[in-house]
Enzyme design. Structure first.
Site, PDB file in Angstrom:
ATOM      1  N   ARG A   1       7.066  -9.859  16.030  1.00 44.99           N
ATOM      2  CA  ARG A   1       6.066 -10.033  14.971  1.00 44.99           C
ATOM      3  C   ARG A   1       6.426 -11.282  14.164  1.00 44.99           C
ATOM      4  O   ARG A   1       7.540 -11.388  13.651  1.00 44.99           O
ATOM      5  CB  ARG A   1       6.037  -8.790  14.069  1.00 44.99           C
ATOM      6  CG  ARG A   1       5.074  -8.929  12.926  1.00 44.99           C
ATOM      7  CD  ARG A   1       4.968  -7.670  12.065  1.00 44.99           C
ATOM      8  NE  ARG A   1       4.233  -8.037  10.869  1.00 44.99           N
ATOM      9  CZ  ARG A   1       4.657  -7.880   9.624  1.00 44.99           C
ATOM     10  NH1 ARG A   1       5.786  -7.264   9.375  1.00 44.99           N
ATOM     11  NH2 ARG A   1       3.941  -8.307   8.614  1.00 44.99           N
TER      12      ARG A   1
ATOM     13  N   GLU B   1       1.692  -6.957   3.374  1.00 43.08           N
ATOM     14  CA  GLU B   1       2.048  -6.378   2.078  1.00 43.08           C
ATOM     15  C   GLU B   1       1.255  -6.904   0.889  1.00 43.08           C
ATOM     16  O   GLU B   1       1.835  -7.478  -0.051  1.00 43.08           O
ATOM     17  CB  GLU B   1       3.533  -6.604   1.800  1.00 43.08           C
ATOM     18  CG  GLU B   1       4.459  -5.922   2.774  1.00 43.08           C
ATOM     19  CD  GLU B   1       5.925  -6.029   2.371  1.00 43.08           C
ATOM     20  OE1 GLU B   1       6.299  -6.969   1.647  1.00 43.08           O
ATOM     21  OE2 GLU B   1       6.708  -5.163   2.791  1.00 43.08           O
TER      22      GLU B   1
ATOM     23  N   GLU C   1       8.222  -3.227   9.773  1.00 42.31           N
ATOM     24  CA  GLU C   1       9.506  -3.737   9.260  1.00 42.31           C
ATOM     25  C   GLU C   1      10.369  -2.563   8.822  1.00 42.31           C
ATOM     26  O   GLU C   1       9.861  -1.606   8.225  1.00 42.31           O
ATOM     27  CB  GLU C   1       9.331  -4.647   8.027  1.00 42.31           C
ATOM     28  CG  GLU C   1       8.745  -5.999   8.295  1.00 42.31           C
ATOM     29  CD  GLU C   1       8.543  -6.834   7.019  1.00 42.31           C
ATOM     30  OE1 GLU C   1       9.310  -6.667   6.048  1.00 42.31           O
ATOM     31  OE2 GLU C   1       7.594  -7.635   7.013  1.00 42.31           O
TER      32      GLU C   1
HETATM   33  C1  FCB Z   1       9.456  -7.362   2.945  1.00 47.33           C
HETATM   34  C2  FCB Z   1       8.824  -8.680   3.378  1.00 47.33           C
HETATM   35  C3  FCB Z   1       9.712  -9.510   4.266  1.00 47.33           C
HETATM   36  C4  FCB Z   1      11.155  -9.455   3.842  1.00 47.33           C
HETATM   37  C5  FCB Z   1      11.607  -8.031   3.645  1.00 47.33           C
HETATM   38  C6  FCB Z   1      13.051  -7.888   3.276  1.00 47.33           C
HETATM   39  O1  FCB Z   1       8.869  -6.923   1.770  1.00 47.33           O
HETATM   40  O2  FCB Z   1       7.626  -8.430   4.058  1.00 47.33           O
HETATM   41  O3  FCB Z   1       9.195 -10.814   4.271  1.00 47.33           O
HETATM   42  O4  FCB Z   1      11.339 -10.206   2.709  1.00 47.33           O
HETATM   43  O5  FCB Z   1      10.818  -7.426   2.660  1.00 47.33           O
END
Ligand code: FCB
Length: 531
Positions: free
Chosen positions: A107, A198, A419
């Site tokens: 990704r 996000e 993530e």
């Molecule tokens: C998330 C973000 C990513 C990275 C992680 C640790 O909120 O999407 O870019 O900074 O945190």
């Protein structure tokens, strides 16, 4: 006689508890990729500004993050993304790294200012298009599925200066234009699209606390020269949701029929537990989920903001027209969640709230945060093990719980964990080889994967898991100090060095027996919340 039977039931209960916790530790230790459904994708994630560098090369324009990171005092140690991991020049090598781990998906995001540096009023930058095109081709050649995020926090500075960025509804058209170019140029090869990464974090960090550009906020949330933390986050979220919906409609009308891909969005999704065992804090924990995650997904799945938000925010919360409701409702094919930990929630309607540690959010007496505070400690004891990020606590069970929540609220829509990652606790003082022998990161991923496997056994339709991040990179306002990577990046040479976690992930993906042996059994995150 009675006390005797009490004694036996206590003993039995204790044995049961012991059995359950030993079993869950055992499960966590033995998690295997074969426990996941067929076709489940295992990947890693990055984002353009955090890794690419080449900030003004080959026709790229300035982005809001270029300008922000060049502003004195904004980023830890004065770091910036001018060079970052130099991925722009080393992407072939990076695809090799992914291949050597055995990733089945990757990704990444597209830099808006590299592809259309001036937005709709300028031209497409062909060098930018060529870069992503080559990256996608290299991934496909290695059998790695590209997951593409159209926008991950960065946009052309010109749009910020001309319109005030996401505060202006015109960004909906600007975003759709950029997305259209991405669909046209890459859609024949990219089958998984994420419109915006996000929006809830962008709204919070850019417009409540002011730690990200455009650094807007008001008291008590922060000390900024412009902004209104009570209202602006609601406006920028509204524009991002409509931008998503317009781009998704365009994709579905014009590209999906011929390309057959999927389109979704990603929200940050913490899990929240009541601070105290009472109805007020239980309600607060539920509100915390609503005011962060359901804020994004209720409109896009169900067609409007959550009723709880309407109740507390009243007329501050923007309204969708009926046409807009039709547009946004059901505008995602999948849900993406970035999950980093679990926090306590404390009600501030019926009791007063004061923050006393660095994990706590200010402004619990304001409706924008749902009249609650979130924090990682109760009576001096943290909810889970601490990490380098003050609000990221290790509570593996939270993964199962947040996935369960999404499953129930959104009728088991297909989901990806886009993530999940661990940052070292003392990255400043640690030596390079210490950072590379990252047993904690290995145990973190094993425990979270075991919890995800449980959520899937509970019936959730989860289709992929991505580790943040492939390699150490520019961690926004925290600069290069905060490290999440499977690969260590030497800041002087930019050499990538595989950490123990990279080797573990490779072995996990091939179901190799090395799993568990080399990583040391000493450190294990408990798969419970009873701390
Ligand atoms: C998330 C973000 C990513 C990275 C992680 C640790 O909120 O999407 O870019 O900074 O945190």
């Amino acid at each position: 006689m009675k006390s005797r039977s009490n004694y036996f039931s206590c003993f039995f209960l204790l044995c049961l508890l012991l059995f359950v916790s030993v079993n869950s530790l055992e499960e966590q230790h033995n998690v295997k990729s074969s426990q996941f459904p067929d076709g489940f994708l295992f990947g890693a994630t990055t984002s353009a500004y955090q890794i690419e560098g080449a900030f003004l090369e080959d026709g790229k324009g300035l982005s809001n993050w270029d300008v922000f990171s060049h502003t004195k005092g904004r980023i830890k140690n004065g770091d910036n993304g001018d060079i970052a991991d130099d991925h722009y020049h080393r992407f072939q090598e990076d695809v090799e790294l992914m291949h050597s781990i055995g990733l089945t998906a990757y990704r990444f995001s597209i830099s808006w200012s590299r592809v259309v540096p001036r937005g709709r009023s300028g031209k497409v930058n062909f060098a930018g298009v060529t870069f992503y095109s080559k990256l996608i081709d290299s991934l496909l050649l290695k059998g790695i599925t590209p997951f593409v995020t159209v926008s991950h926090h960065d946009h052309p500075q010109e749009l910020e200066e001309r319109y005030g960025g996401w505060l202006d509804p015109i960004m909906q058209e600007e975003f759709t234009h950029f997305a259209q170019i991405c669909f046209e140029r890459f859609g024949d090869r990219v089958k998984h699209w994420i419109t915006i990464n996000e929006p809830n974090i962008l709204a919070e960090m850019g417009y409540v606390t002011g730690n990200y550009p455009p650094a807007h906020c008001s008291r008590p949330f922060g000390n900024c020269s412009a902004g209104n933390s009570d209202t602006e986050p609601l406006i920028v979220m509204h524009n991002m949701l409509l931008a998503h919906a317009k781009a998704a409609k365009l994709y579905r009308d014009h590209f999906q029929p011929k390309h057959g891909g999927l389109i979704g969005i990603v929200a940050n999704a913490f899990m929240y537990k009541p601070l105290r065992d009472n109805d007020f804090d239980r309600d607060a924990a539920n509100r915390a989920l609503v005011f962060t995650t359901a804020w994004v997904f209720d409109p896009l799945v169900l067609g409007d903001y959550p009723p709880e938000m309407r109740k507390y925010l009243g007329s501050l919360l923007p309204r969708f027209t009926s046409d807009e409701r039709n547009l946004i409702k059901n505008s995602i094919d999948f849900i993406g969640i970035n999950h980093y930990g679990t926090l306590y929630a404390k009600d501030c309607i019926y009791s007063s709230c004061v923050c006393s540690d660095s994990s706590c959010t200010a402004g619990g007496d304001h409706p924008i945060h749902g009249y609650l505070i979130t924090l990682g400690e109760k009576d001096g004891v943290s909810i889970g093990e601490r990490t380098g990020m003050p609000r990221f606590f290790v509570v593996p069970k939270g993964m199962e719980e947040v996935v369960d929540y999404m499953k129930k609220r959104y009728h088991n829509k297909p989901m990806f964990v886009t993530e999940n990652g661990y940052s070292s606790l003392n990255p400043t003082t640690a030596q390079a080889d210490e950072l590379q022998h990252d047993t904690k990161r290995v145990e973190f991923h094993k425990a979270y994967l075991a919890s995800l496997a449980q959520a899937i056994r509970n019936g959730a339709d989860v289709r992929g898991y991505f580790i943040w991040s492939l390699m150490d990179n520019f961690e926004w306002a925290r600069g290069y100090e905060m490290k999440f990577g499977l690969y260590y990046v030497d800041r002087a040479t930019l050499d990538r060095v595989p950490k123990l976690s990279a080797k573990w992930y490779r072995d996990f993906l091939t179901n190799s027996s090395l799993n568990g042996e080399e990583t040391g059994k000493a450190i294990s995150f408990k798969n419970t919340q009873s701390r």
